[in-house]
Design a protein around this motif. Sequence first.
Motif, PDB file in Angstrom:
ATOM      1  N   UNK A 156      57.040   9.351  48.590  1.00 20.54           N
ATOM      2  CA  UNK A 156      57.969   9.568  47.483  1.00 20.54           C
ATOM      3  C   UNK A 156      59.436   9.453  47.895  1.00 20.54           C
ATOM      4  N   UNK A 157      59.711   9.462  49.184  1.00 22.86           N
ATOM      5  CA  UNK A 157      61.089   9.329  49.639  1.00 22.86           C
ATOM      6  C   UNK A 157      61.954  10.542  49.357  1.00 22.86           C
ATOM      7  N   UNK A 158      61.358  11.727  49.263  1.00 21.00           N
ATOM      8  CA  UNK A 158      62.135  12.928  48.977  1.00 21.00           C
ATOM      9  C   UNK A 158      62.820  13.451  50.246  1.00 21.00           C
ATOM     10  N   UNK A 159      63.811  14.290  50.040  1.00 21.07           N
ATOM     11  CA  UNK A 159      64.552  14.869  51.157  1.00 21.07           C
ATOM     12  C   UNK A 159      63.700  15.924  51.870  1.00 21.07           C
ATOM     13  N   UNK A 160      64.154  16.305  53.068  1.00 21.43           N
ATOM     14  CA  UNK A 160      63.438  17.326  53.828  1.00 21.43           C
ATOM     15  C   UNK A 160      63.455  18.664  53.089  1.00 21.43           C
ATOM     16  N   UNK A 161      64.568  18.964  52.407  1.00 20.91           N
ATOM     17  CA  UNK A 161      64.665  20.217  51.655  1.00 20.91           C
ATOM     18  C   UNK A 161      63.625  20.263  50.531  1.00 20.91           C
ATOM     19  N   UNK A 162      63.502  19.158  49.805  1.00 22.14           N
ATOM     20  CA  UNK A 162      62.503  19.115  48.730  1.00 22.14           C
ATOM     21  C   UNK A 162      61.096  19.175  49.307  1.00 22.14           C
ATOM     22  N   UNK A 163      60.873  18.476  50.415  1.00 21.15           N
ATOM     23  CA  UNK A 163      59.551  18.485  51.038  1.00 21.15           C
ATOM     24  C   UNK A 163      59.154  19.896  51.461  1.00 21.15           C
ATOM     25  N   UNK A 164      60.133  20.666  51.909  1.00 19.13           N
ATOM     26  CA  UNK A 164      59.841  22.046  52.289  1.00 19.13           C
ATOM     27  C   UNK A 164      59.358  22.882  51.123  1.00 19.13           C
ATOM     28  N   UNK A 165      59.820  22.547  49.921  1.00 23.46           N
ATOM     29  CA  UNK A 165      59.386  23.291  48.731  1.00 23.46           C
ATOM     30  C   UNK A 165      57.905  23.066  48.434  1.00 23.46           C
ATOM     31  N   UNK A 166      57.327  22.024  49.012  1.00 21.76           N
ATOM     32  CA  UNK A 166      55.899  21.779  48.812  1.00 21.76           C
ATOM     33  C   UNK A 166      55.052  22.893  49.420  1.00 21.76           C
TER      34      UNK A 166
END
Length: 222
Positions: free
Chosen positions: A46-56
């Motif tokens: 998805x090409x999301x940022x590391x911050x967004x990925x952490x929310x997973x």
Amino acid sequence: MDIRLLRHPSVLAADLMVVLVGVGIYPLLSLVVRYVQTPAGAGYGFGYSAAFAGLMLVPYSLASFAASRVIRPLMRRTSLELLILVGSGLLIISMVVFLFGRSNLILLLVSMALAGFGIGVIFAIHPAQLHAGVPREETGSANSFYQVLRYVGYSLGSALSATLLVATIPPGGSLPSEVGYSAAAWLGIGVLVVGTIVASVLNLHVARHPVDVLPRPERVRS
């Protein structure tokens, strides 16, 4: 912990399963975080940022906390063996959802929530199994040994999944192919199935042939 206390089936079931669960489910956390950060140009991700990925990881944490609250009253009314099967089943389902539905962000979140709830169930029950099989004065060392095995499983699972991803990086490339994620998911499913079978066999033995707490082994005097 005196290793001879592993002779009790409930203690052996908890210790073996925590290693296999660690190998089978822990890689999901890093796999999901890495997958959603992968640029879409790779053919997946998805090409999301590391911050967004952490929310997973949030659904995993919330579901694990919820499971620890829900499972306690159920432990007084339902057999531990059945609850272990439920927790194991949720872990297997979570890996299956990741295997076949990871291209959908919502399904990735569902996978994480199922994994968190399954882990919460299993980790809430294992201490009861340990305490049922060791003398009271050995519960501290039994729990410590269990925690060591837990992180051994985590480490093995993380290393194996990373190895599978690295092995699928094409020559001259920097990103693993999506086949690596599928291989890691299949590995996790296989290990979790083995863990469920092992725990079921040992727990069935305890149910059919109850074993009292084994006496504390006497130390050999020189």
